[in-house]
Enzyme design. Structure first.
Site, PDB file in Angstrom:
ATOM      1  N   ASP A   1       0.838  -1.203   0.000  1.00 36.33           N
ATOM      2  CA  ASP A   1       0.000   0.000   0.000  1.00 36.33           C
ATOM      3  C   ASP A   1       0.871   1.250   0.000  1.00 36.33           C
ATOM      4  O   ASP A   1       1.607   1.500   0.954  1.00 36.33           O
ATOM      5  CB  ASP A   1      -0.883   0.011   1.261  1.00 36.33           C
TER       6      ASP A   1
ATOM      7  N   HIS B   1      -7.833   9.538  -1.766  1.00 35.76           N
ATOM      8  CA  HIS B   1      -7.148   9.520  -0.471  1.00 35.76           C
ATOM      9  C   HIS B   1      -7.986  10.143   0.661  1.00 35.76           C
ATOM     10  O   HIS B   1      -8.037   9.614   1.760  1.00 35.76           O
ATOM     11  CB  HIS B   1      -5.798  10.237  -0.611  1.00 35.76           C
TER      12      HIS B   1
ATOM     13  N   TYR C   1       2.998  10.002  -0.439  1.00 35.96           N
ATOM     14  CA  TYR C   1       4.111   9.437   0.340  1.00 35.96           C
ATOM     15  C   TYR C   1       5.465   9.711  -0.345  1.00 35.96           C
ATOM     16  O   TYR C   1       6.517   9.498   0.259  1.00 35.96           O
ATOM     17  CB  TYR C   1       3.957   7.918   0.549  1.00 35.96           C
TER      18      TYR C   1
ATOM     19  N   LYS D   1      -2.941   5.935  -4.255  1.00 37.31           N
ATOM     20  CA  LYS D   1      -4.053   6.840  -3.956  1.00 37.31           C
ATOM     21  C   LYS D   1      -3.854   8.184  -4.646  1.00 37.31           C
ATOM     22  O   LYS D   1      -2.715   8.670  -4.720  1.00 37.31           O
ATOM     23  CB  LYS D   1      -4.164   7.074  -2.431  1.00 37.31           C
TER      24      LYS D   1
END
Ligand code: NDP
Length: 280
Positions: A49, A116, A54, A83
């Site tokens: 994931d 998200h 990120y 996401k």
């Protein structure tokens, strides 16, 4: 209930998603990230994931490619989630964000693409984009993250495709009882983020008592509780011994009474932002 690390849960569109995966939030680009992904896959994880925000999709992709080669796995034996970030929640911008994520990951499709956060006034346009990707067969499943019941109801009023997954903060201090019941009724799979409350739960007295009783670690007690609730979970670790530990959940079972005692730890407490009150 999944019975081993590679067991899958069947989503409402028939796609099969592993019941346990590796999370990589806050792991920066670099060798530690690449190694964590490779270590997890070598130890049998089949689900990873990540998210555009990120800023680690390149390393995740590198880890995936190296792990596929090392373990003689085919791409379709892995389940990769990313996401779309809040800044990209328009129709065209979400389509472009998908391409950019694929490019960074070095993949030609994702197994699951999520919105998200439920940014007011924006998520419906983004959902249309995810429906387009899904309709064109570019992504195996689509879903949302951080959606409360009212967000799901609002989205489904105009959605052509019902989300297959809702990934939310979920742990013994935030048991999300109503959302869990609602998503079950709707056949939307709930997925737990920060299952360990980012480490905050590890010294909880009841969880330590249960860890001693079952001869397991506190992390294993919590993650097993997720699985027995039918919730998919994605604990994050970059340490090999914890990556292994977090997947050893299949040789014990929590009693009904102990499940209820853990449920009783609920305080509706979050470690992350409140989906009804965030400003990013
Ligand atoms: P977790 O609850 O998974 O906790 C991770 C922390 O616990 C790390 O500090 C890790 O340290 C430590 N840890 C992991 N395993 C153990 C263990 N067995 N014993 C002791 N400590 C342990 O937090 P995350 O916030 O990372 O959540 C998991 C994943 O969920 C994320 O990585 C991300 O993929 C996703 N997520 C999604 C969000 C969303 O909005 N959709 C928001 C937040 C997370 P170490 O690495 O040193 O082992």
């Amino acid at each position: 209930m999944i019975k081993n690390l590679q067991d899958t849960v069947t989503l409402h569109n028939g796609a099969r998603m592993p019941g346990l995966g590796l999370g990589v939030f806050k792991v920066e680009e670099g060798p530690e990230l690449v190694q964590a992904v490779k270590t997890a896959i070598a130890h049998g994880y089949r689900s990873i994931d990540t998210a555009a925000i990120y800023e680690n999709e390149e390393g995740v992709g590198q880890g995936i490619r190296e792990a596929l080669a090392d373990n003689r796995l085919a791409r379709d034996q892995l389940f990769v989630t990313s996401k779309v970030w809040n800044a990209d929640l328009g129709y065209e911008s979400a389509l472009a964000a998908y391409e950019a994520s694929l490019e960074r990951l070095g993949l030609d499709y994702l197994d699951l693409y999520l919105i998200h956060w439920p940014v007011k006034g924006k998520y419906k346009e983004a959902w249309r984009a995810l429906e387009t990707l899904y309709g064109e067969g570019r992504v195996t499943a689509i879903g949302v993250s951080n959606f409360q019941i009212h967000h799901l109801e609002d989205l489904m009023q105009c959605a052509a495709v019902k989300p297959m997954v809702n990934q939310v903060e979920f742990h013994p201090r935030l048991t999300q009882k109503d959302l869990l019941r609602y998503t079950r009724e709707q056949a939307i799979q709930l997925e737990a983020w920060s299952p360990l409350m980012q480490g905050e739960l590890l010294d909880d007295p009841l969880l330590n008592e249960l860890a001693a009783k079952y001869g397991k670690s506190v992390a294993q007690i919590i993650l097993r509780w997720d699985l027995q609730h039918g919730v998919i979970t994605i604990p994050k670790s970059t340490k090999e011994h914890r990556i292994i530990e977090n997947a050893r959940l299949f040789d014990f079972e929590l009693s009904g009474e102990d499940m209820e005692r853990i449920d009783g730890l609920n305080e509706n407490r979050r470690v992350g932002p409140d989906p009804d009150n965030f400003d990013f």
